[in-house]
Write a protein that holds these residues in place. Sequence first.
Motif, short mmCIF file in Angstrom:
data_model
loop_
_atom_site.label_atom_id
_atom_site.label_comp_id
_atom_site.label_asym_id
_atom_site.label_seq_id
_atom_site.Cartn_x
_atom_site.Cartn_y
_atom_site.Cartn_z
N THR A 75 0.83 -1.20 0.00
CA THR A 75 0.00 0.00 0.00
C THR A 75 0.87 1.26 0.00
OG1 THR A 75 -0.08 0.13 2.43
CG2 THR A 75 -1.81 -1.15 1.33
N VAL A 76 0.28 2.33 -0.49
CA VAL A 76 0.77 3.67 -0.18
C VAL A 76 -0.20 4.24 0.83
CG1 VAL A 76 1.06 6.02 -1.02
CG2 VAL A 76 1.97 4.10 -2.33
N SER A 77 0.31 4.63 1.99
CA SER A 77 -0.54 5.02 3.11
C SER A 77 -0.09 6.35 3.68
CB SER A 77 -0.49 3.95 4.21
OG SER A 77 -0.87 2.68 3.72
N GLU A 78 -1.02 7.01 4.36
CA GLU A 78 -0.75 8.28 5.03
C GLU A 78 -0.80 8.09 6.53
OE1 GLU A 78 -2.63 12.80 5.35
OE2 GLU A 78 -3.36 11.39 3.84
N VAL A 79 0.16 8.66 7.23
CA VAL A 79 0.16 8.61 8.69
C VAL A 79 -0.91 9.55 9.22
CG1 VAL A 79 1.50 9.01 10.79
CG2 VAL A 79 2.61 8.04 8.77
N VAL A 80 -1.89 9.02 9.95
CA VAL A 80 -2.96 9.84 10.51
C VAL A 80 -2.86 9.96 12.02
CG1 VAL A 80 -4.55 9.47 8.60
CG2 VAL A 80 -4.53 7.85 10.51
N GLU A 81 -2.04 9.13 12.65
CA GLU A 81 -1.76 9.24 14.09
C GLU A 81 -0.40 8.63 14.32
OE1 GLU A 81 -3.50 7.75 18.44
OE2 GLU A 81 -4.76 7.60 16.65
N SER A 82 0.43 9.31 15.10
CA SER A 82 1.78 8.81 15.33
C SER A 82 2.11 8.76 16.81
CB SER A 82 2.82 9.71 14.63
OG SER A 82 4.13 9.26 14.91
N ARG A 83 2.67 7.61 17.21
CA ARG A 83 3.19 7.46 18.57
C ARG A 83 4.66 7.07 18.52
NH1 ARG A 83 -0.75 4.52 22.69
NH2 ARG A 83 0.73 5.62 24.06
N ASP A 84 5.33 7.61 17.49
CA ASP A 84 6.77 7.42 17.34
C ASP A 84 7.32 8.65 16.64
OD1 ASP A 84 9.37 6.55 15.99
OD2 ASP A 84 8.88 4.75 17.11
N PRO A 85 8.39 9.26 17.16
CA PRO A 85 8.91 10.50 16.57
C PRO A 85 9.52 10.31 15.19
CG PRO A 85 10.37 9.69 18.32
CD PRO A 85 9.12 8.86 18.39
N ALA A 86 9.74 9.09 14.75
CA ALA A 86 10.33 8.86 13.43
C ALA A 86 9.38 9.24 12.30
CB ALA A 86 10.77 7.40 13.28
N LEU A 87 8.09 9.26 12.57
CA LEU A 87 7.10 9.61 11.54
C LEU A 87 6.10 10.60 12.13
CD1 LEU A 87 6.37 6.13 9.90
CD2 LEU A 87 7.58 8.05 8.84
N ALA A 88 5.68 11.54 11.26
CA ALA A 88 4.74 12.56 11.69
C ALA A 88 3.42 12.41 10.96
CB ALA A 88 5.32 13.95 11.42
N VAL A 89 2.37 12.93 11.54
CA VAL A 89 1.07 12.94 10.88
C VAL A 89 1.20 13.66 9.54
CG1 VAL A 89 -1.29 13.82 11.01
CG2 VAL A 89 -0.22 12.81 13.03
N GLY A 90 0.68 13.07 8.51
CA GLY A 90 0.78 13.63 7.17
C GLY A 90 1.87 13.00 6.32
N ASP A 91 2.82 12.30 6.94
CA ASP A 91 3.84 11.60 6.15
C ASP A 91 3.17 10.52 5.28
OD1 ASP A 91 5.93 13.06 7.14
OD2 ASP A 91 6.59 11.56 8.60
N VAL A 92 3.72 10.33 4.09
CA VAL A 92 3.23 9.31 3.16
C VAL A 92 4.30 8.23 3.08
CG1 VAL A 92 2.47 8.84 0.80
CG2 VAL A 92 1.90 11.02 1.88
#
Length: 338
Positions: A75-92
């Motif tokens: 899949t290509v997915s969008e981060v909608v909630e993050s509980r890890d600093p390596a990825l932020a909301v909105g990252d694809v």
Amino acid sequence: MTTTNTRVLLHSRPEGEPTPENFEIDEGAVPEPREGQVLLRTRYLSLDPYMRGRMSTAKSYADPVELGQVMVGGTVSEVVESRDPALAVGDVVVAHAGWQEYAVARPEHVRRLDPEAAPISTALGVLGMPGFTAYAGLTLIGRPQPGETVVVAAASGPVGATVGQIAKILGARAVGIAGGPEKVAHVEELGFDAAIDHRAPDFADQLAAATPDGIDVYFENVGGHVWDAVLRRLNTYARVPVCGLVAHYNQTELPPGPDRMSMLMQQVLIRSLTVRGFIQTEFVAEHEARFLEEASAWVRDGRLQYREDVVDGLANAPEAFIGMLRGQNFGKLVVRVS
């Protein structure tokens, strides 16, 4: 955000060709990410032939999907909630979330994309697993030399089209085999030296005419009568990367006729053929970064073209998948989920 997660589950195992009854559309709860995880919303789902094997319990290179579980898929997915600093909301990211709208993942199990570099759907096609499959199989197993003849089956599909174009970039002749006039015309538009319709009654004669000096590399995606015709044209020391055998995926018994294994092994011996099956994951660690760098440049400068077949709606994935196994898709098949 919605609290409902639409999923496509494996309801039953197919006997022969899959049917819509083998799938179940399920409405479950959106999973909650734990510490060190992110919640992903699927934007595009990749549909690929290997998924047919995962529906079966037959011995293979990967475990089957269990009944009642979500169908597997990139899949290509969008981060909608993050509980890890390596990825932020909105990252694809590229993930392996499967046939569902939402999934949780750990950052180390996904790859972040730059949406400005290329359309994000290409991460499932020409700049994703199919593209890397073509690149690895051709350059590491096929090893075409300038002036050699490379033949590829399913040449209008995401793997075959990429194989032929990379062969041209490397200085080889490229001959593509496809099904139907429209797909043959597309292969010609991609710059192949010749394109042949495997449905033509004189297919074998056309193949011989297109390969007057024989075949040095045959990239196998199909099997069946295409392989029968190609085998006769293989040169001494020809290389055959075996990527797929889609003509056989729905078979429930051996094809009729005599056992020709001894004849095949004789040809392997007397022509010193290299026939090498492969799964692209075995090359990822060492070669994926180089592939992404080279292929991205080829896409930007127009030397590597691609075509996508986009289906809207996760509920339409089963029908699209069944059609793909029949050869009804034209280009890389993806489902636009959200």
